[in-house]
Design a protein around this motif. Structure first.
Motif, PDB file in Angstrom:
ATOM      1  N   TYR A 118      55.596  41.979   1.711  1.00  0.00           N
ATOM      2  CA  TYR A 118      54.283  41.398   2.011  1.00  0.00           C
ATOM      3  C   TYR A 118      53.974  40.181   1.150  1.00  0.00           C
ATOM      4  CZ  TYR A 118      49.289  40.985   2.876  1.00  0.00           C
ATOM      5  OH  TYR A 118      48.057  40.509   3.214  1.00  0.00           O
ATOM      6  N   PHE A 119      54.240  40.263  -0.140  1.00  0.00           N
ATOM      7  CA  PHE A 119      53.822  39.191  -1.040  1.00  0.00           C
ATOM      8  C   PHE A 119      54.661  37.926  -0.862  1.00  0.00           C
ATOM      9  CE2 PHE A 119      52.351  43.044  -3.292  1.00  0.00           C
ATOM     10  CZ  PHE A 119      51.003  42.746  -3.321  1.00  0.00           C
ATOM     11  N   THR A 120      55.831  38.043  -0.258  1.00  0.00           N
ATOM     12  CA  THR A 120      56.637  36.857   0.012  1.00  0.00           C
ATOM     13  C   THR A 120      56.402  36.323   1.422  1.00  0.00           C
ATOM     14  OG1 THR A 120      58.501  38.278   0.655  1.00  0.00           O
ATOM     15  CG2 THR A 120      58.431  37.501  -1.624  1.00  0.00           C
ATOM     16  N   GLU A 121      56.141  37.224   2.374  1.00  0.00           N
ATOM     17  CA  GLU A 121      55.927  36.810   3.760  1.00  0.00           C
ATOM     18  C   GLU A 121      54.527  36.253   3.995  1.00  0.00           C
ATOM     19  OE1 GLU A 121      57.684  36.834   6.805  1.00  0.00           O
ATOM     20  OE2 GLU A 121      59.446  36.901   5.510  1.00  0.00           O
ATOM     21  N   ASN A 122      53.531  36.863   3.345  1.00  0.00           N
ATOM     22  CA  ASN A 122      52.142  36.445   3.576  1.00  0.00           C
ATOM     23  C   ASN A 122      51.878  35.138   2.847  1.00  0.00           C
ATOM     24  OD1 ASN A 122      49.433  36.213   3.990  1.00  0.00           O
ATOM     25  ND2 ASN A 122      48.913  38.274   3.374  1.00  0.00           N
ATOM     26  N   LYS A 123      51.417  34.149   3.562  1.00  0.00           N
ATOM     27  CA  LYS A 123      51.196  32.812   2.986  1.00  0.00           C
ATOM     28  C   LYS A 123      49.762  32.608   2.504  1.00  0.00           C
ATOM     29  CE  LYS A 123      55.406  31.768   4.201  1.00  0.00           C
ATOM     30  NZ  LYS A 123      55.758  32.947   5.014  1.00  0.00           N
ATOM     31  N   ARG A 124      48.957  33.680   2.479  1.00  0.00           N
ATOM     32  CA  ARG A 124      47.548  33.558   2.083  1.00  0.00           C
ATOM     33  C   ARG A 124      47.347  34.245   0.736  1.00  0.00           C
ATOM     34  NH1 ARG A 124      46.198  36.182   7.733  1.00  0.00           N
ATOM     35  NH2 ARG A 124      48.157  37.115   7.065  1.00  0.00           N
ATOM     36  N   PRO A 125      47.306  33.488  -0.375  1.00  0.00           N
ATOM     37  CA  PRO A 125      47.278  34.080  -1.710  1.00  0.00           C
ATOM     38  C   PRO A 125      46.075  34.980  -1.961  1.00  0.00           C
ATOM     39  CG  PRO A 125      46.811  31.723  -1.802  1.00  0.00           C
ATOM     40  CD  PRO A 125      47.309  32.010  -0.434  1.00  0.00           C
ATOM     41  N   PHE A 126      44.909  34.628  -1.399  1.00  0.00           N
ATOM     42  CA  PHE A 126      43.736  35.471  -1.629  1.00  0.00           C
ATOM     43  C   PHE A 126      43.886  36.816  -0.923  1.00  0.00           C
ATOM     44  CE2 PHE A 126      41.781  31.346  -2.691  1.00  0.00           C
ATOM     45  CZ  PHE A 126      41.201  31.681  -3.898  1.00  0.00           C
ATOM     46  N   HIS A 127      44.613  36.853   0.202  1.00  0.00           N
ATOM     47  CA  HIS A 127      44.904  38.126   0.843  1.00  0.00           C
ATOM     48  C   HIS A 127      45.756  38.987  -0.078  1.00  0.00           C
ATOM     49  CE1 HIS A 127      43.989  37.341   5.353  1.00  0.00           C
ATOM     50  NE2 HIS A 127      43.207  36.611   4.598  1.00  0.00           N
ATOM     51  N   ASN A 128      46.744  38.374  -0.731  1.00  0.00           N
ATOM     52  CA  ASN A 128      47.603  39.120  -1.649  1.00  0.00           C
ATOM     53  C   ASN A 128      46.785  39.702  -2.800  1.00  0.00           C
ATOM     54  OD1 ASN A 128      49.732  38.307  -0.042  1.00  0.00           O
ATOM     55  ND2 ASN A 128      50.348  36.624  -1.381  1.00  0.00           N
ATOM     56  N   PHE A 129      45.932  38.871  -3.387  1.00  0.00           N
ATOM     57  CA  PHE A 129      45.084  39.351  -4.480  1.00  0.00           C
ATOM     58  C   PHE A 129      44.155  40.456  -4.003  1.00  0.00           C
ATOM     59  CE2 PHE A 129      40.862  39.135  -6.435  1.00  0.00           C
ATOM     60  CZ  PHE A 129      41.180  39.502  -7.734  1.00  0.00           C
ATOM     61  N   GLY A 130      43.538  40.248  -2.813  1.00  0.00           N
ATOM     62  CA  GLY A 130      42.603  41.237  -2.289  1.00  0.00           C
ATOM     63  C   GLY A 130      43.250  42.575  -2.035  1.00  0.00           C
ATOM     64  N   ASN A 131      44.453  42.572  -1.460  1.00  0.00           N
ATOM     65  CA  ASN A 131      45.160  43.830  -1.209  1.00  0.00           C
ATOM     66  C   ASN A 131      45.468  44.574  -2.511  1.00  0.00           C
ATOM     67  OD1 ASN A 131      46.156  44.569   1.716  1.00  0.00           O
ATOM     68  ND2 ASN A 131      46.156  42.332   1.609  1.00  0.00           N
ATOM     69  N   SER A 132      45.906  43.838  -3.513  1.00  0.00           N
ATOM     70  CA  SER A 132      46.214  44.468  -4.804  1.00  0.00           C
ATOM     71  C   SER A 132      44.953  45.021  -5.461  1.00  0.00           C
ATOM     72  CB  SER A 132      46.887  43.449  -5.734  1.00  0.00           C
ATOM     73  OG  SER A 132      48.105  42.999  -5.190  1.00  0.00           O
ATOM     74  N   PHE A 133      43.867  44.255  -5.389  1.00  0.00           N
ATOM     75  CA  PHE A 133      42.602  44.696  -5.995  1.00  0.00           C
ATOM     76  C   PHE A 133      42.069  45.951  -5.316  1.00  0.00           C
ATOM     77  CE2 PHE A 133      37.947  44.692  -5.731  1.00  0.00           C
ATOM     78  CZ  PHE A 133      37.630  44.822  -7.080  1.00  0.00           C
ATOM     79  N   VAL A 134      42.054  45.941  -3.975  1.00  0.00           N
ATOM     80  CA  VAL A 134      41.539  47.097  -3.235  1.00  0.00           C
ATOM     81  C   VAL A 134      42.388  48.333  -3.497  1.00  0.00           C
ATOM     82  CG1 VAL A 134      41.189  48.027  -0.919  1.00  0.00           C
ATOM     83  CG2 VAL A 134      40.409  45.718  -1.458  1.00  0.00           C
ATOM     84  N   ARG A 135      43.697  48.169  -3.520  1.00  0.00           N
ATOM     85  CA  ARG A 135      44.588  49.301  -3.802  1.00  0.00           C
ATOM     86  C   ARG A 135      44.304  49.892  -5.182  1.00  0.00           C
ATOM     87  NH1 ARG A 135      51.015  48.378  -4.031  1.00  0.00           N
ATOM     88  NH2 ARG A 135      50.319  46.903  -5.644  1.00  0.00           N
ATOM     89  N   ALA A 136      44.187  49.033  -6.192  1.00  0.00           N
ATOM     90  CA  ALA A 136      43.927  49.522  -7.548  1.00  0.00           C
ATOM     91  C   ALA A 136      42.566  50.204  -7.637  1.00  0.00           C
ATOM     92  CB  ALA A 136      44.008  48.355  -8.538  1.00  0.00           C
ATOM     93  N   ALA A 137      41.556  49.624  -6.995  1.00  0.00           N
ATOM     94  CA  ALA A 137      40.203  50.186  -7.065  1.00  0.00           C
ATOM     95  C   ALA A 137      40.145  51.570  -6.428  1.00  0.00           C
ATOM     96  CB  ALA A 137      39.217  49.240  -6.388  1.00  0.00           C
ATOM     97  N   ILE A 138      40.688  51.714  -5.231  1.00  0.00           N
ATOM     98  CA  ILE A 138      40.599  52.996  -4.524  1.00  0.00           C
ATOM     99  C   ILE A 138      41.443  54.061  -5.215  1.00  0.00           C
ATOM    100  CG2 ILE A 138      41.231  54.174  -2.377  1.00  0.00           C
ATOM    101  CD1 ILE A 138      40.222  51.763  -0.866  1.00  0.00           C
ATOM    102  N   ASN A 139      42.643  53.713  -5.626  1.00  0.00           N
ATOM    103  CA  ASN A 139      43.481  54.703  -6.306  1.00  0.00           C
ATOM    104  C   ASN A 139      42.848  55.170  -7.611  1.00  0.00           C
ATOM    105  OD1 ASN A 139      45.522  54.884  -4.396  1.00  0.00           O
ATOM    106  ND2 ASN A 139      46.668  53.170  -5.255  1.00  0.00           N
ATOM    107  N   HIS A 140      42.133  54.273  -8.289  1.00  0.00           N
ATOM    108  CA  HIS A 140      41.461  54.661  -9.530  1.00  0.00           C
ATOM    109  C   HIS A 140      40.219  55.499  -9.256  1.00  0.00           C
ATOM    110  CE1 HIS A 140      39.889  54.452 -13.602  1.00  0.00           C
ATOM    111  NE2 HIS A 140      38.738  53.995 -13.112  1.00  0.00           N
ATOM    112  N   LEU A 141      39.391  55.063  -8.315  1.00  0.00           N
ATOM    113  CA  LEU A 141      38.130  55.756  -8.059  1.00  0.00           C
ATOM    114  C   LEU A 141      38.332  57.113  -7.403  1.00  0.00           C
ATOM    115  CD1 LEU A 141      35.943  52.779  -6.752  1.00  0.00           C
ATOM    116  CD2 LEU A 141      35.764  53.907  -8.973  1.00  0.00           C
TER     117      LEU A 141
END
Length: 315
Positions: A118-141
């Motif tokens: 995903y991080f190499t194929e997806n050309k939208r950097p904010f999407h990459n950041f958003g996916n990582s942020f959401v994953r970390a937030a939900i797994n933590h909460l």
């Protein structure tokens, strides 16, 4: 009841929908029914999908969440495969994902893009950041270990589909699905998939910023709903800290002089501390109600499972 139902929500995917339908047909064979739900496309998506062999239906209320609500309501199947019509998810993983549902009774199989390409194929950097942020937030909460929260490629059991209350209207539906499964202690597995970016000429309907804020709002809303004691307890802690912090100088002055010169500060601090106590007790009461809702959900799920057995002709 279908053995496997492939669910494809679509809005203006004329460039890719034929390939997607044929790929899933080739991967799953005749035991699968391919459903394309057209969401007011203006480029002939529905006609192309029907010509490719899909069962085409329509949802006229815009939004991916609205489409999935209708899909889940109308279709009965032992296993559901949810994918997108933009040809970003490989059909080759569908048999393995379906096997987990049909043979291991997995409630939700998550197509994990983030552990592969995903991080190499997806050309939208904010999407990459958003996916990582959401994953970390939900797994933590929610104390989970789900590898990809926002993926649109999933497999579901009948029990999951018929007990999942769809509330989201748009792309935040994936977040809602994930948190629902985690909160209700459903059986979740991850399957690594090879993600590929949209082909040239195919345009994403996801808005990085507006949809991103909707996802964050969904996380906050569901955290309040499913973890009320933690949510309101945190508010109570913040208010108590502020109240005590501003009250200490007033109390120190009273201890040394016997006078209280800052009555407004003292009064406000008392109200803040009172609000903190109310918040704490509110969280406690709502936590009890949430526990009762979990009990009711388990009874509801048992009834849904019995309904499935009847439709399959099993005792």
């Amino acid at each position: 009841m279908d053995k496997i139902a492939v669910l494809i929500p679509c809005y203006n995917e004329a460039k890719t929908i034929e390939k997607v339908v044929k790929d899933f047909r080739n991967a799953l064979g005749d035991e699968a029914v391919i459903y394309v739900y057209d969401n007011n496309s203006t480029d002939g998506t529905a006609a192309i999908a029907e010509k490719a062999g899909a069962v085409v239906r329509h949802e006229y209320i815009r939004g991916k969440g609205n489409v999935i609500r209708r899909m889940f309501r109308e279709i009965d199947a032992e296993c559901y495969i949810l994918t997108d019509g933009d040809d970003t998810y490989p059909a080759e993983n569908a048999p393995s994902m379906a096997k987990r549902v049909l043979e291991k009774d997995v409630d939700m199989v998550v197509g994990d893009r983030l552990s592969s390409t995903y991080f190499t194929e997806n050309k939208r950097p904010f999407h990459n950041f958003g996916n990582s942020f959401v994953r970390a937030a939900i797994n933590h909460l929610f104390k989970t270990d789900i590898k990809d929260i926002m993926t649109g490629y999933r497999a579901f059991s009948y029990d999951f589909v018929k007990t999942f209350p769809v509330l989201s209207k748009g792309f935040e539906i994936e977040t809602e699905m994930t948190i629902h499964a985690a909160e209700k202690n459903l059986y979740i597995e991850n399957e690594v998939i090879e993600y590929r970016d949209r082909p040239e000429g195919s345009v994403s309907k996801l808005n990085t910023y507006s949809d991103g804020f909707k996802v964050i709002g969904t996380i906050a809303r569901l955290f309040r709903t499913y973890r009320p004691f933690q949510f309101f307890g945190l508010i109570a802690l913040i208010l108590a800290t502020l109240g005590v912090g501003f009250m200490i100088p007033v109390l120190m002055e009273f201890a040394s002089t016997g006078l209280v010169r800052r009555f407004p500060t003292l009064i406000v601090c008392c109200f803040v501390l009172l609000t903190s106590i109310i918040s704490l007790f509110s969280g406690s009461i709502l936590e009890t109600m949430t526990w009762k809702n979990r009990q009711d959900f388990e009874m509801w799920r048992n009834r849904v499972h019995e309904d499935k057995m009847e439709k399959m002709g099993k005792s």
